[in-house]
Structures are given as C-alpha cells and as structure tokens.
Scaffold this motif. Sequence first.
Motif, PDB file in Angstrom:
ATOM      1  N   GLY A 140       0.887  -1.092  -0.089  1.00 26.31           N
ATOM      2  CA  GLY A 140      -0.160   0.111   0.128  1.00 26.31           C
ATOM      3  C   GLY A 140       0.721   1.209   0.046  1.00 26.31           C
ATOM      4  N   ASP A 141       2.237   1.192  -0.355  1.00 29.67           N
ATOM      5  CA  ASP A 141       3.053   2.374  -0.428  1.00 29.67           C
ATOM      6  C   ASP A 141       2.570   3.513  -1.319  1.00 29.67           C
ATOM      7  OD1 ASP A 141       4.909   4.285  -0.464  1.00 29.67           O
ATOM      8  OD2 ASP A 141       6.520   2.857  -1.202  1.00 29.67           O
ATOM      9  N   PRO A 142       2.045   4.537  -0.890  1.00 28.70           N
ATOM     10  CA  PRO A 142       1.354   5.524  -1.920  1.00 28.70           C
ATOM     11  C   PRO A 142       2.594   6.260  -2.818  1.00 28.70           C
ATOM     12  CG  PRO A 142       1.475   6.498   0.364  1.00 28.70           C
ATOM     13  CD  PRO A 142       1.851   5.124   0.464  1.00 28.70           C
ATOM     14  N   ASN A 143       3.726   5.925  -2.219  1.00 25.78           N
ATOM     15  CA  ASN A 143       4.971   6.679  -3.075  1.00 25.78           C
ATOM     16  C   ASN A 143       5.362   5.935  -4.332  1.00 25.78           C
ATOM     17  OD1 ASN A 143       5.106   9.235  -1.268  1.00 25.78           O
ATOM     18  ND2 ASN A 143       5.487   7.786   0.397  1.00 25.78           N
ATOM     19  N   GLN A 144       4.828   4.834  -4.506  1.00 21.99           N
ATOM     20  CA  GLN A 144       5.212   4.066  -5.863  1.00 21.99           C
ATOM     21  C   GLN A 144       5.030   4.910  -6.955  1.00 21.99           C
ATOM     22  OE1 GLN A 144       6.867   0.907  -5.904  1.00 21.99           O
ATOM     23  NE2 GLN A 144       7.360   1.724  -3.664  1.00 21.99           N
ATOM     24  N   PHE A 145       5.858   5.190  -7.976  1.00 19.87           N
ATOM     25  CA  PHE A 145       5.431   5.963  -9.291  1.00 19.87           C
ATOM     26  C   PHE A 145       5.650   4.802 -10.365  1.00 19.87           C
ATOM     27  CE2 PHE A 145       9.923   6.766  -8.872  1.00 19.87           C
ATOM     28  CZ  PHE A 145      10.325   6.827 -10.450  1.00 19.87           C
ATOM     29  N   LEU A 146       6.311   3.835 -10.317  1.00 22.88           N
ATOM     30  CA  LEU A 146       6.628   3.051 -11.338  1.00 22.88           C
ATOM     31  C   LEU A 146       5.423   1.699 -11.338  1.00 22.88           C
ATOM     32  CD1 LEU A 146      10.288   2.246 -11.369  1.00 22.88           C
ATOM     33  CD2 LEU A 146       9.237   3.906 -12.764  1.00 22.88           C
ATOM     34  N   SER A 147       5.059   1.326 -12.577  1.00 26.35           N
ATOM     35  CA  SER A 147       4.037   0.301 -12.664  1.00 26.35           C
ATOM     36  C   SER A 147       4.738  -0.983 -12.049  1.00 26.35           C
ATOM     37  CB  SER A 147       3.751  -0.177 -14.171  1.00 26.35           C
ATOM     38  OG  SER A 147       4.777  -0.556 -14.880  1.00 26.35           O
ATOM     39  N   ASP A 148       3.852  -1.859 -11.784  1.00 28.74           N
ATOM     40  CA  ASP A 148       4.325  -3.160 -11.149  1.00 28.74           C
ATOM     41  C   ASP A 148       4.968  -3.884 -12.230  1.00 28.74           C
ATOM     42  OD1 ASP A 148       2.941  -2.865  -8.810  1.00 28.74           O
ATOM     43  OD2 ASP A 148       1.169  -4.014  -9.458  1.00 28.74           O
ATOM     44  N   GLU A 149       4.910  -3.672 -13.646  1.00 28.65           N
ATOM     45  CA  GLU A 149       5.616  -4.271 -14.741  1.00 28.65           C
ATOM     46  C   GLU A 149       6.932  -3.882 -14.686  1.00 28.65           C
ATOM     47  OE1 GLU A 149       4.265  -5.243 -19.138  1.00 28.65           O
ATOM     48  OE2 GLU A 149       4.815  -3.076 -18.923  1.00 28.65           O
ATOM     49  N   VAL A 150       7.105  -2.798 -14.435  1.00 26.41           N
ATOM     50  CA  VAL A 150       8.320  -2.083 -14.523  1.00 26.41           C
ATOM     51  C   VAL A 150       9.232  -2.468 -13.263  1.00 26.41           C
ATOM     52  CG1 VAL A 150       9.769  -0.077 -14.435  1.00 26.41           C
ATOM     53  CG2 VAL A 150       7.918  -0.049 -16.156  1.00 26.41           C
ATOM     54  N   ILE A 151       8.594  -2.500 -12.172  1.00 30.75           N
ATOM     55  CA  ILE A 151       9.378  -2.998 -10.988  1.00 30.75           C
ATOM     56  C   ILE A 151       9.505  -4.355 -11.398  1.00 30.75           C
ATOM     57  CG2 ILE A 151       8.852  -3.639  -8.607  1.00 30.75           C
ATOM     58  CD1 ILE A 151       9.469  -0.681  -8.639  1.00 30.75           C
ATOM     59  N   GLY A 152       8.716  -5.179 -11.898  1.00 27.44           N
ATOM     60  CA  GLY A 152       9.060  -6.307 -12.107  1.00 27.44           C
ATOM     61  C   GLY A 152      10.320  -6.805 -12.958  1.00 27.44           C
ATOM     62  N   VAL A 153      10.671  -5.914 -13.972  1.00 34.39           N
ATOM     63  CA  VAL A 153      11.819  -6.131 -14.797  1.00 34.39           C
ATOM     64  C   VAL A 153      13.130  -5.435 -14.033  1.00 34.39           C
ATOM     65  CG1 VAL A 153      13.214  -4.816 -16.632  1.00 34.39           C
ATOM     66  CG2 VAL A 153      10.459  -5.475 -16.854  1.00 34.39           C
ATOM     67  N   PHE A 154      12.977  -4.468 -13.166  1.00 31.03           N
ATOM     68  CA  PHE A 154      14.331  -4.077 -12.201  1.00 31.03           C
ATOM     69  C   PHE A 154      14.516  -5.091 -11.368  1.00 31.03           C
ATOM     70  CE2 PHE A 154      13.482   0.405 -13.322  1.00 31.03           C
ATOM     71  CZ  PHE A 154      14.434   0.858 -13.837  1.00 31.03           C
ATOM     72  N   THR A 155      13.368  -5.890 -10.863  1.00 28.78           N
ATOM     73  CA  THR A 155      13.638  -6.876  -9.759  1.00 28.78           C
ATOM     74  C   THR A 155      14.292  -8.122 -10.515  1.00 28.78           C
ATOM     75  OG1 THR A 155      11.670  -6.425  -8.467  1.00 28.78           O
ATOM     76  CG2 THR A 155      12.500  -8.642  -8.288  1.00 28.78           C
ATOM     77  N   ALA A 156      13.752  -8.496 -11.727  1.00 34.51           N
ATOM     78  CA  ALA A 156      14.471  -9.571 -12.313  1.00 34.51           C
ATOM     79  C   ALA A 156      15.906  -9.315 -12.743  1.00 34.51           C
ATOM     80  CB  ALA A 156      13.527  -9.802 -13.682  1.00 34.51           C
ATOM     81  N   LEU A 157      16.428  -7.998 -13.040  1.00 40.24           N
ATOM     82  CA  LEU A 157      17.405  -7.818 -13.647  1.00 40.24           C
ATOM     83  C   LEU A 157      18.500  -7.907 -12.329  1.00 40.24           C
ATOM     84  CD1 LEU A 157      16.785  -4.674 -15.825  1.00 40.24           C
ATOM     85  CD2 LEU A 157      17.482  -6.900 -16.455  1.00 40.24           C
ATOM     86  N   PHE A 158      18.178  -7.356 -11.210  1.00 38.32           N
ATOM     87  CA  PHE A 158      18.904  -7.245  -9.820  1.00 38.32           C
ATOM     88  C   PHE A 158      18.933  -8.832  -9.303  1.00 38.32           C
ATOM     89  CE2 PHE A 158      19.111  -2.610 -10.369  1.00 38.32           C
ATOM     90  CZ  PHE A 158      20.442  -2.575 -10.376  1.00 38.32           C
ATOM     91  N   GLN A 159      17.899  -9.603  -9.485  1.00 35.35           N
ATOM     92  CA  GLN A 159      18.049 -11.007  -9.070  1.00 35.35           C
ATOM     93  C   GLN A 159      19.172 -11.586  -9.809  1.00 35.35           C
ATOM     94  OE1 GLN A 159      13.732 -12.132  -9.629  1.00 35.35           O
ATOM     95  NE2 GLN A 159      13.377 -11.909  -7.358  1.00 35.35           N
TER      96      GLN A 159
END
Length: 332
Positions: free
Chosen positions: A220-239
Amino acid sequence: MPDFPPEAFTRLMPPVRRAPINGVDMAYYEAGPADGPPIVLCHGFPETAFSWRLQIPALAAAGYRVIAPDQRGYGLTPGPDEVSAYDMAHLTGDLVGLLDHLGLEKAVFCGHDWGGIVVWQMPLMHPERCAGIIGLNTPFLPRYPVDPIELFRKMYGPDNYIVWFQTPGEADQVLGADVEKTMRFFMRKPAALREAGDKGSQGGSSFAFGEGLARYSPDGDPNQFLSDEVIGVFTALFQHSGFTGGINWYRNFSRNWRASEGLPQRVEGMPCLMIMAEKDAVLSPAMAEGMERHVDRLEKVLIEGSGHWTQQEAPEAVNQRILDWMRRHFPA
C-alpha cells in the motif's frame, strides 16, 4: 524458472548487443540512424540501461544514434570479482572501449546518478573522446580536499549508505535478500526519498538506507510511481546480477580520490548541459551552484516537481531538455 529477461524488457528496449570490452562482456542497446550524432546514456544505482527506456526511442526518432550500456556489474553485463576492477579508470575506460567497438571517435555522454559522476570524469581523463557532456541530476564536483569516505563518515556517521557500502558483503546481502522490496524502497516519489534521508542521528541527514529498508513495507505504499510491470523488470535484472557489482563502484571512492591527484579539475572545449531536478533529495539543485567556475561552456535547466529518478519520473521534460540542447549543438 521464468523467462529472462522478462517480456516487458524485450518489448521496451532495443535488442541486446554485446561487445568484449576491457575483459568484460558488455551488454548495450542501440537505436537510431547509424550516421546520426552519437549519444551514450549512462545509468546510475540501482538502475540499468532499462532506466533510459523512455529516452531511447525519443532520441532515436529525432535522428540521434543512441547507445545505452549496462555498465560493468549491472544488468546483463557481468562484472569481475575484484573491487579495484570498478574504479574510475575502468568505468571511463569501458566507455572509451565502447566507442572503439562502434568505430566512433567521439560522442555526447549523458549520465544520471553514478553515471553522471563517470561522464563528468570523461573530459578530464579522455577529453579527445568527448563531444559534449550532459549531467542529469549529478553536477560536476571538483576533487575533494580529503578522502571522501572519511569526510562522509565524519559528517553523516557510519549508517550513511555510502559509508555502509564500504563493508564487504554486508549491504550486498541486505539489498539482495528481497530484491523486489529493495527496488520498491529506492524507486519512490521524492517525499519518500527525502524522508529516508532525514533519519540521521549524528547531526544532519545520513541517508541510512539500510535502516530505512529494514523498516519499510511496500504494501500500500502511496509513493510508488513505477508500474508493477516495470518494477518486475528491475527486480528480475537485479536478481540476475546481484548488487555487488554496483556497490563496488562505491567501494572505489577512496581509490578514485587518490588516483585523481594531478588531474585537471576544469571541463573545457565542449558544450555541457546540467539538468537539475527540483525535489531531488540526494542530488539537490543547490549542489550545482558554482559549476560555472569549473565548466566553461555550461547551460543549466531545472525540471520542476521531479525527484531523483528524473528520466523515469519526468521523461517528457527530460527528453525535451536534451533534444533542445542537442539540436542546437549537434543537429541531426
């Protein structure tokens, strides 16, 4: 195992290309006409070339040859184990090697965050390869009078993230324990990042990101500005890459400081642009005051309302400022 890289990555980025550069198998992404004026986009921490996904097509459509590398230790570019392999000589040398690989004599170098530190060193270390420099959020900073890590430790205490990063393995493990949480913690609106910087207990902001991450809940963080899809890409890249390569850049602050003794501390003979972000809590516009003393052909512009992740928070404004400057100095 899910497909890697994610579908959204391959959809939003040009095809990955590879080049053997300075002992590193560098991944880079290219778009635009081969004979267009070249511009190299250099990302910061914790980012990859994917951070420029909203600039690459706009610059390419305007007639520029756009090159965005995953720099050593990031994204699809593996990095060496030795900490010293991430010093400024290697980081700037990689950009020179990329130009050599592409058969380019010079390019405009545009850098955000840590990428900005690197591109401002390019005209000091490799002036003959620079057509111009664009600093996004990151100003030109002359050489510190003392070792910067000792200065940060004295000013901000041991919990300051740059000081914390000096301990081998510790931050790497903490950031990598839950990569999606880490990316959501960092990639937030300016108010949240500013709050994370206000937690110092030893006089002033310490940016104790380790402590902040431990307290943080993304639910519920109201300060997110990126979509879940984009966060998913960054997450996969750093994993995929882990955080050690990127953190090793920070572990060379002292080494870079020692090696820079005797280097010129003035950027001359090329046009330069400083793009400031009004609400950046890490690299505030105030840090760019006085740059004119060190950069002789400097223009400065301010993007209002944006925090630290400017090319992702305010992509249209960033594209407009870059294109206006490029068209005047390097018409396609």
